[in-house]
Design a protein around this motif. Sequence first.
Motif, mmCIF file in Angstrom:
data_model
loop_
_atom_site.group_PDB
_atom_site.id
_atom_site.type_symbol
_atom_site.label_atom_id
_atom_site.label_comp_id
_atom_site.label_asym_id
_atom_site.label_seq_id
_atom_site.Cartn_x
_atom_site.Cartn_y
_atom_site.Cartn_z
ATOM 1 N N UNK A 133 63.789 14.518 60.946
ATOM 2 C CA UNK A 133 62.639 15.414 60.942
ATOM 3 C C UNK A 133 62.964 16.716 60.219
ATOM 4 N N UNK A 134 64.158 17.270 60.450
ATOM 5 C CA UNK A 134 64.543 18.513 59.784
ATOM 6 C C UNK A 134 64.736 18.307 58.289
ATOM 7 N N UNK A 135 65.350 17.188 57.927
ATOM 8 C CA UNK A 135 65.560 16.898 56.504
ATOM 9 C C UNK A 135 64.232 16.677 55.799
ATOM 10 N N UNK A 136 63.333 15.897 56.427
ATOM 11 C CA UNK A 136 62.032 15.633 55.824
ATOM 12 C C UNK A 136 61.210 16.909 55.679
ATOM 13 N N UNK A 137 61.303 17.798 56.664
ATOM 14 C CA UNK A 137 60.574 19.066 56.586
ATOM 15 C C UNK A 137 61.079 19.912 55.421
ATOM 16 N N UNK A 138 62.402 19.930 55.215
ATOM 17 C CA UNK A 138 62.960 20.686 54.097
ATOM 18 C C UNK A 138 62.529 20.096 52.765
ATOM 19 N N UNK A 139 62.471 18.771 52.688
ATOM 20 C CA UNK A 139 62.002 18.128 51.457
ATOM 21 C C UNK A 139 60.543 18.462 51.197
ATOM 22 N N UNK A 140 59.734 18.385 52.242
ATOM 23 C CA UNK A 140 58.300 18.658 52.090
ATOM 24 C C UNK A 140 58.052 20.105 51.641
ATOM 25 N N UNK A 141 58.887 21.024 52.096
ATOM 26 C CA UNK A 141 58.698 22.438 51.771
ATOM 27 C C UNK A 141 58.826 22.715 50.283
ATOM 28 N N UNK A 142 59.565 21.856 49.569
ATOM 29 C CA UNK A 142 59.711 22.055 48.121
ATOM 30 C C UNK A 142 58.937 21.011 47.324
ATOM 31 N N UNK A 143 58.110 20.216 48.007
ATOM 32 C CA UNK A 143 57.303 19.217 47.325
ATOM 33 C C UNK A 143 58.048 17.960 46.943
ATOM 34 N N UNK A 144 59.210 17.716 47.587
ATOM 35 C CA UNK A 144 59.999 16.518 47.285
ATOM 36 C C UNK A 144 59.586 15.372 48.201
ATOM 37 N N UNK A 145 59.779 14.157 47.715
ATOM 38 C CA UNK A 145 59.507 12.949 48.492
ATOM 39 C C UNK A 145 60.703 12.647 49.383
ATOM 40 N N UNK A 146 60.468 12.301 50.638
ATOM 41 C CA UNK A 146 61.551 11.890 51.529
ATOM 42 C C UNK A 146 61.462 10.387 51.767
ATOM 43 N N UNK A 147 62.583 9.704 51.556
ATOM 44 C CA UNK A 147 62.670 8.262 51.756
ATOM 45 C C UNK A 147 63.764 8.005 52.786
#
Length: 407
Positions: free
Chosen positions: A181-195
């Motif tokens: 959840x923390x990693x995905x949130x950080x990815x989302x904050x910069x507009x990156x896709x999380x897989x």
Amino acid sequence: MTGDAALDVTRLRAHYPALGDGRAWLDGAAGTQVPESVIEAVASTMRAGVANQGGVFPAARRADALVDAARRAFAAFAGAPDPDGVILGPTATALLARLAAALEPTWGPGDEIVVTEADHEADVAPWARAAARAGATLRTARLRADGALPTDAVTALIGPRTRLVAVTAASNLTGARVDVAAVAAAARAVGALSVVDGVHHAAYTPVDVCALGADLYATSAHKWAGPHVAALVAADPAVVAAIDPPRPAGAPASGPARFEQGTNPFPALAGVVAAVEHWAGMLPGGDDPHAGQRAAAAHTAALGSRLWAGLGELAHVRRYGPDGGPDVRTPVAAFRVVGWTPSDTVAALDAAGVNAWAGYAYAWGAAGALGVRDDGGLVRLSPNHYSRAWEVDRALDVVSDLAHRAR
């Protein structure tokens, strides 16, 4: 029915014909056995007959219905709100490679792709190859000495040029969990896709892709009592709609079917539906697969703690992976026995009727970081939802006895 109900393992095991051989089946991290309902669903689909999708006759309509039902089943199991966000495929490895091929043309020099040492190679190699071809930079998050992946080891690599973050939810080698959840949130904050590779995770954890925050979550039914068929599950179908994969001329131009090259394995998809129904009915009177997941998670956590603690009491055993409870690790135990190679250890376990694996489980980065890549890897024992305490104890007895045996 709530997740607080205890799992009746004796009742559960009666549904699994393979478990009647008297062996200790502690190999579920490589794939579980299947209940009779799944076997019958696969066989009855073959007996009834199916054809390719898109036809007007009954066998073709059955195929269409099976695909729709499988999407709904995977969505239900993973807590996804919409089956239109479910991409079907033969394996998670194949699906992740297919996704990488679809995203590669959208990357270029200066872009950054983040992977980790914790992951199965299926969630590393496709991104590394695609990044190299696109001229993008690959950044790798490193493990701690104990095999854990700290959240900040990943989030520190995420920046304004990050396009994708690939991370496991739990290591299939050591069982170490990751704060997805923390990693995905950080990815989302910069507009990156999380897989997120959830193949190992889903076998031991109630799955909620929305709570995880993952854009795409990979899961394979053979790890949770289903056939060998997999899915990429999106929390939001718009994520799937925004990706344009390469596909043959005449293939579907919209929806998740754009990713599904070739004919779907219809009997296996029927087995997925039956597997999710099995999880929903895992507790008497139940109709919720997540209730089954919660009950199974409590059961496997107790067995995993018994196994991990038992190995820790043996002076001739070195355990690998972070120490801690079920919030830190799945029930998998990875270890080595002093004076015994991993392959010799699993041979001794096999001779005593214990199914176990040795090697690095395609966690190439983790095996390298732990220093076991080049000399046999690790022994891996993995209790499952149908495992019992005597199986764990049998394995511990064998490993304990190795201190007194010559190879």
